[in-house]
Design an enzyme around this catalytic site. Structure first.
Site, PDB file in Angstrom:
ATOM      1  N   GLU A 256       0.886  -1.172   0.000  1.00  0.00           N
ATOM      2  CA  GLU A 256       0.000   0.000   0.000  1.00  0.00           C
ATOM      3  C   GLU A 256       0.915   1.212   0.000  1.00  0.00           C
ATOM      4  O   GLU A 256       1.477   1.568   1.032  1.00  0.00           O
ATOM      5  CB  GLU A 256      -0.911  -0.084   1.239  1.00  0.00           C
ATOM      6  CG  GLU A 256      -2.195   0.679   1.089  1.00  0.00           C
ATOM      7  CD  GLU A 256      -2.052   2.082   1.591  1.00  0.00           C
ATOM      8  OE1 GLU A 256      -1.715   2.963   0.766  1.00  0.00           O
ATOM      9  OE2 GLU A 256      -2.261   2.299   2.783  1.00  0.00           O
ATOM     10  N   CYS A 290      -2.077   9.110   2.769  1.00  0.00           N
ATOM     11  CA  CYS A 290      -1.756   8.657   1.408  1.00  0.00           C
ATOM     12  C   CYS A 290      -2.945   8.803   0.458  1.00  0.00           C
ATOM     13  O   CYS A 290      -2.760   8.826  -0.757  1.00  0.00           O
ATOM     14  CB  CYS A 290      -1.251   7.220   1.423  1.00  0.00           C
ATOM     15  SG  CYS A 290      -2.346   6.103   2.288  1.00  0.00           S
TER      16      CYS A 290
END
Ligand code: ADP
Length: 474
Positions: A256, A290
């Protein structure tokens, strides 16, 4: 020892085999709180040999844990989730100390993490196999799912509990055991989590938390054939490195990585929703997320009204002491985020961006272009950079003009357009009129340079399972 006593200790060992371990001769790491500017805790780092020991504990624990009936594994997870809920304020306090996260957001993070434990408690019981009819009358074909083994998790500082918690919850539900290396900035959040696991009487070795030197710890974990799975959340650069380092032992990976999310506002958007969604997605955690929008793309017809409303909303945010429960933003940025924030703002202004608003809450810039660093690099700070577009096609092309593909947002009240744009955007997560789409019931993860694999949702548990095909001839 209750949790207050646990947190009052001046020093905390690493957590391995169900115990906090502090070898006498070990030099502890001194944590200076960015919120108070003062020393607040010493952490005992795990060395190479300690990682090997933790690995053996996790491996030993695996043989019993995987055999525990799923409802019993689920019961442990539910209990851990309930304890995280109960002690959400303690987690929030630790996060405020470690990284200056406002306590209201720390409490939300704890609740979000508890949600994953509840979700995966249920998922443990839903690891369904399949039977498949064969073309041969004497064959019985079936597919079974089995836990992959010891799973390693390397996690970042920006959501220190949630990023590790959602990996651990999925792993444990699947029947795997876990070794987490938290970020250097935020080890204590996960050591508090370790204490929660102890309170929940989780069998020793099922969860291990190893703060310490990132490269040393990762190297041992990645070289070990016993570690069958690596789940990583962090930068694309480090993700690629870990991908390469996992090649020799062919680990299953979940990566990720970074994002460079577009947020589109169409002429037919509800202005209030668009501004609120931008604030939630861009300014949560000071923009150190993010999934943060990194490029705000606004259709020409609504641009003027949107920029005016966004400026007001940003200026109305409350920035202040992270321990104040009424604060939205904290003045504390991670040093690397502060650096990027300063560089990106200066670069954009020097290349012709227009300064719409500047306050302690952040910066709003319009007139952003592809030649600016902010277009292609993640800022990770409270900088809202705006560009305008005319047609739907142009908006989509600008949005997809990135190597990343984690999350994309757009605002429109037109149903047909919503369907078209959702299909056209290249990202793993799409928020339509929604600034915070992430939820434990659905899958989280990216495409392209944002990585692969999914966390949470109906497929998250598969990341920790092997598929086994059994053919029985009768
Ligand atoms: P971020 O900028 O979000 O901190 P990083 O990728 O630098 O992203 O860090 C995420 C996690 O990866 C942290 O736990 C960090 O300690 C770890 N890490 C950083 N560099 C390395 C490396 N070279 N090898 C292994 N782990 C690393």
């Amino acid at each position: 020892m209750d949790l207050d006593q646990f947190l009052d200790q001046p020093q905390c060992g690493f957590f391995s085999g169900g115990e906090f371990i502090s070898p006498i001769s070990r030099q502890p790491i001194k944590l200076i709180s960015p919120a108070t500017g003062k020393f607040w805790k010493a952490i005992v780092p795990a060395y190479k040999d300690d990682v090997q020991c933790a690995l053996q504990s996790a491996h030993l624990a695996f043989s019993d844990w995987k055999r525990l009936p799923a409802p019993q594994r689920g019961a442990y997870l539910r209990n851990i989730g309930a304890l995280i809920q109960e002690y959400a304020e303690k987690f929030a306090w630790v996060m405020a100390m470690e990284m200056g996260k406002p306590v209201s957001q720390g409490i939300s993070e704890a609740r979000y993490t508890a949600g994953y434990f509840g979700w995966f408690a249920g998922e443990a019981e839903r690891i369904y196999g399949q039977t498949i009819p064969s073309q041969f009358p004497d064959k019985r074909l079936s597919i079974h799912y089995e836990p992959i083994g010891v799973a390693a998790m390397i996690t970042p500082w920006n959501f220190p509990l949630a990023m590790a918690g959602r990996k651990i919850a999925a792993a444990l539900a699947a029947g795997c055991t876990a070794i987490n290396k938290p970020a250097a900035e935020t080890p204590m959040t996960m050591l508090l989590f370790a204490e929660i696991c102890r309170l929940a009487q989780l069998p020793p070795g099922v969860v291990n938390i190893l703060p310490g030197d990132a490269k040393t710890i990762s190297q041992v974990l990645l070289d070990a054939p016993l570690v069958r799975k690596l789940s990583f959340t962090g930068s694309t650069a480090v993700g690629k490195l870990l991908f390469r380092q996992s090649a020799d032992t062919l680990k299953k990976l979940t990566l990720e990585l970074g994002g460079n999310a577009p947020l589109l506002v169409f002429d037919d958007a509800d202005l209030k929703k668009a501004v609120q969604g931008t604030i939630e997605s861009k300014f949560r955690n000071n923009g150190q997320t993010c999934v943060c929008p990194n490029r705000i793309l606004v259709q020409a017809g609504i641009a003027r009204a949107y920029i005016k409303a966004l400026k007001e909303a940003v200026e109305n945010l409350k920035c202040g002491d992270p321990f104040d429960p009424h604060v939205d933003l904290s003045p504390i940025l991670h040093p690397s985020a502060q650096d990027k924030f300063d560089k990106h703002s200066a670069d954009a202004l020097q290349k012709g961006a227009h300064l719409e608003s500047k306050s302690e809450n952040g910066i709003v810039l319009s007139g952003i272009g592809k030649e600016m660093a902010v277009w292609s690099e993640e800022t990770f700070g409270p900088l809202a950079p705006i560009a305008t577009f005319n047609t739907e096609e142009e908006g989509i092309a600008l949005a997809n003009d990135t190597a990343f593909g984690l999350c994309a947002y757009f605002f429109t009240e037109n149903l047909s357009r919503a369907a078209r744009i959702a299909e056209a955007l290249e990202a793993g997560i799409i928020g339509i009129n929604d600034g915070v789409p992430s939820s434990y019931q659905a899958s989280f993860g990216g495409i392209k340079s944002s990585g692969f694999g999914r966390e949470g949702g109906p497929t998250g548990i598969k990341e920790y399972l092997n598929e086994k095909f059994i053919s029985l001839k009768i």
